[in-house]
Design an enzyme around this catalytic site. Structure first.
Site, short mmCIF file in Angstrom:
data_model
loop_
_atom_site.label_atom_id
_atom_site.label_comp_id
_atom_site.label_asym_id
_atom_site.label_seq_id
_atom_site.Cartn_x
_atom_site.Cartn_y
_atom_site.Cartn_z
N ASP A 99 46.21 56.91 53.14
CA ASP A 99 45.17 56.15 53.48
C ASP A 99 43.87 56.80 53.36
OD1 ASP A 99 44.00 53.70 54.79
OD2 ASP A 99 45.82 53.24 55.80
N ASP A 201 40.92 51.90 52.93
CA ASP A 201 40.42 51.26 53.71
C ASP A 201 39.20 50.31 53.70
OD1 ASP A 201 40.92 50.67 56.85
OD2 ASP A 201 39.30 51.38 57.06
N GLU A 252 41.59 47.56 50.43
CA GLU A 252 41.36 46.58 51.27
C GLU A 252 40.33 45.68 51.06
OE1 GLU A 252 42.18 45.86 56.08
OE2 GLU A 252 40.70 47.51 55.35
N HIS A 328 49.87 46.91 59.52
CA HIS A 328 49.40 47.38 60.66
C HIS A 328 48.33 46.45 61.38
CE1 HIS A 328 46.28 48.88 58.37
NE2 HIS A 328 45.85 49.24 59.38
N ASP A 329 47.53 45.58 60.72
CA ASP A 329 46.83 44.54 61.33
C ASP A 329 47.26 43.25 61.62
OD1 ASP A 329 44.69 46.87 61.32
OD2 ASP A 329 44.03 46.10 59.25
O1 TEU Z 1 40.85 46.89 58.76
C1 TEU Z 1 39.67 46.17 58.40
C2 TEU Z 1 39.66 44.79 58.95
O2 TEU Z 1 38.65 43.99 58.65
C3 TEU Z 1 40.64 44.20 59.71
O3 TEU Z 1 42.07 43.96 59.16
C4 TEU Z 1 40.70 44.45 61.23
O4 TEU Z 1 41.64 44.79 61.81
C5 TEU Z 1 39.95 43.07 61.64
O5 TEU Z 1 39.18 43.47 62.69
C6 TEU Z 1 40.65 42.18 61.73
O6 TEU Z 1 40.16 40.97 62.33
C7 TEU Z 1 40.97 48.30 58.40
C8 TEU Z 1 42.14 48.77 59.02
O7 TEU Z 1 43.44 48.37 58.30
C9 TEU Z 1 42.14 48.80 60.45
O8 TEU Z 1 43.47 49.18 61.09
C10 TEU Z 1 41.04 49.45 60.87
O9 TEU Z 1 40.83 49.28 62.42
C11 TEU Z 1 39.60 48.98 60.23
O10 TEU Z 1 39.84 48.68 59.16
C12 TEU Z 1 38.45 50.15 60.54
O11 TEU Z 1 39.03 51.48 59.96
#
Ligand code: TEU
Ligand code: CA
Length: 555
Positions: A99, A201, A252, A328-329
């Site tokens: 990552d 990310d 992402e 994971h999100d």
């Molecule tokens: O996520 C970015 C993002 O916009 C999201 O999916 C986030 O969780 C959002 O708030 C959902 O509404 C990435 C990572 O995948 C996430 O785990 C991190 O918290 C975020 O970036 C910050 O690094």
């Protein structure tokens, strides 16, 4: 220079290391745990593992707040453990993707510690610093994804700094060439260690609009993507690192649309290999609601089909899709859009069929392959900073949503749904650890776990295994054209793939009702089932709840 495209034939498995497998019994998953489970992943058939951040971190956002990019956090093991894992994975022909979190760092990172000291030091321009207004007002009304303003006042420097996420995650200043050089250097380091690629990310946030215009809705996040120099920065990184080192990349891209994603992934542009879209994941969200991601509606399957089909069509011959429903999100898909009770097996496999039948690289998130579900915890039991921050912001400060409605939404879509420990067996702590895990195990582990799934007649794992094997064997999945069928049908997701003379139909009923779709097969006389999640006599019988299959049309 030629870039390899191994990832076009691959299925990639995401590991969330904290919750995967704990080997030293401190309640936290670790690198040795991933290594121990390589044979399991090999049996599933995947080609590469994307590991969520394992660098030194205060863990404010579970590692997405990096304090030292060159060190494995002791909680996960050592740098030597990482070397061992890379070697062990490679020995089994599994690639390793790390990552890349470089939109922001942790506030504990030495770059930030130095930067905040003064306005003129070697790191002073590493972050986005701005003066306050005359009454110490914030520079603009941008909001943080985790609630509250995107600006925090720093006493020592007497300025505000920008953070799109937690205040402990200051945004880097990519305008500064030294920042970019520092990042490229870090990428070289991990390439030397042997890693094969990067998941990037929020890569679409790295360029900021330096006019810092206010948002229409205070605290909204609409100005935080696709900044003016985004493509330029990504292209430079491609030329400096990704292409010369031949590293795969998947970005992402929260704001990318089917209509403009090719600008990021068309190979001619030399930016990224793939991006993760958010468009198809928002089909159960009320648009434009003040409560943002917590304002839910029933999933709109027609929208799901249209969005995914648009991505299929728009990237045809000018890019490549990253296919996913889970990470994971994201909450567990069986609980979010399927049925995790009566149709647990059927809905898990129906969504898998739809995804893996498309053109692109499928991603499987740990636990998805056994149909892990959303737990329904009490509010106090959740730990995610996003959920906590948003509770304070929407329920307590703004009072735009009640506690009950917020908790209902949490049960459906919060990120913590995906972060409960992996359920390996029905023993203590689901076989994840001997010690109390850092986050509660989903109580359904006695029913849903790897050991049980593998011996079940209705094994979700075996179904994924078969889909993954098909991806490796069948050229049509990789190269075939895509055409959506029955676009207006509210429950049936069906499409055709075609390669030369070969034609496949992928069909899934994404509802709890039976639907007669015999019309799909009017021109089909002879066919064979490629995969199916229920036994059936003929192709024309009505589709039962969450029934899905792929057929090859012979004539
Ligand atoms: O996520 C970015 C993002 O916009 C999201 O999916 C986030 O969780 C959002 O708030 C959902 O509404 C990435 C990572 O995948 C996430 O785990 C991190 O918290 C975020 O970036 C910050 O690094
Ligand atoms: Ca551990």
């Amino acid at each position: 220079m030629m870039r390899s495209t191994w990832w076009k034939d691959a299925v990639i498995y995401q590991v969330y290391p904290k919750s995967f497998k704990d080997t030293n019994n401190d309640g936290i998953g670790d690198l040795k745990g991933i290594q121990e489970k390589l044979p399991y992943l090999k049996e599933l058939g995947i080609d590469a593992i994307w590991i969520s951040p394992v660098y030194l971190s205060p863990q404010i956002d579970n590692g997405y707040d990096i304090a030292d990019y060159y060190q494995i956090d002791p909680m996960f093991g050592s740098n030597e453990d990482m070397d061992d894992l890379i070697a062990a994975a490679h020995a089994q022909e599994i690639k390793i993707i790390m990552d890349f979190v470089a939109n922001h760092t942790s506030d504990q990172c030495v770059w930030f510690q130095e930067s905040r000291k003064s306005k003129d030091n070697p790191y002073s321009d590493f972050y986005m610093w701005k003066d306050a207004g005359p009454n110490r007002e914030v520079p603009n009304n941008w909001g943080s994804s985790f609630g509250g303003p995107a600006w925090t006042w720093d006493e020592s420097r007497q300025q505000y700094y920008l953070h799109y996420y937690a205040k402990e995650q200051p945004d880097l200043n990519w305008e500064n060439p030294k920042v970019r050089e520092t990042i490229y250097e870090m990428m070289h380091y991990w390439k030397k260690k042997g890693i094969d690629g990067w998941r990037m990310d929020v890569i679409t946030s790295i360029s900021k609009d330096l006019d810092f215009p206010d948002n229409e809705i205070p605290f909204a996040k609409n100005n935080q993507h696709n900044g003016p120099r985004m493509h330029e920065f990504i292209h430079e990184m491609n030329q400096r690192v990704l292409t010369p080192l031949d590293m795969m990349s998947v970005g992402e891209a929260p704001a990318a649309k089917a209509s403009n994603a090719h600008l990021l992934v068309d190979p001619k542009r030399e930016e990224l290999d793939m991006v993760f879209t958010f468009e198809h994941m928002h089909i159960d969200r009320k648009k434009g609601d003040v409560n943002g991601r917590w304002a839910l509606q029933a999933p709109d399957i027609v929208a799901l089909k249209n969005i995914m089909s648009e991505w299929q069509e728009n990237l045809r011959d000018r890019g490549w899709n990253a296919l996913y429903f889970a990470n994971h999100d994201r909450a567990r898909i069986v609980s979010r859009w399927g049925n995790d009770r009566e149709y647990h097996y059927e809905s898990a496999t129906a969504y898998a069929t739809i995804l893996h039948g498309q053109q692109g690289t499928p991603y499987v998130y740990q636990g998805e392959e056994i149909g892990m579900t959303n737990p329904k915890f009490e509010l106090e039991e959740y730990v995610d900073i996003e959920l906590r921050g948003n509770y304070e912001h929407f329920v307590e400060d703004q009072q735009t949503i009640s506690k009950k409605d917020f908790l209902d939404a949490v049960h459906k879509v919060s990120r913590d749904n995906a972060r409960t420990p992996m359920q390996w067996n029905n023993k203590k702590n689901a076989g994840f650890s001997e010690a109390d895990p850092w986050f509660k195990v989903n109580p359904d582990y006695t029913e849903i776990n790897v050991e049980k799934d593998l011996t079940s007649e209705k094994s979700i794992f075996r179904y994924y295994q078969k889909l993954i094997a098909l991806r490796h064997q069948e050229e049509i999945l990789k190269e075939g054209t895509y055409r959506l069928l029955l676009p207006e049908h509210p429950a049936i997701f069906a499409y055709e793939r075609q390669l030369d003379e070969q034609k496949w139909l992928v069909v899934a009923n994404l509802s709890e009702y039976t639907h007669d779709v015999a019309e799909l097969f009017d021109d089909v006389q002879v066919y064979r089932f490629v995969i199916q999640n229920k036994e059936r006599e003929t192709v024309t019988d009505a589709l039962r709840p969450y029934e899905s299959f792929i057929i090859q049309v012979v004539e």
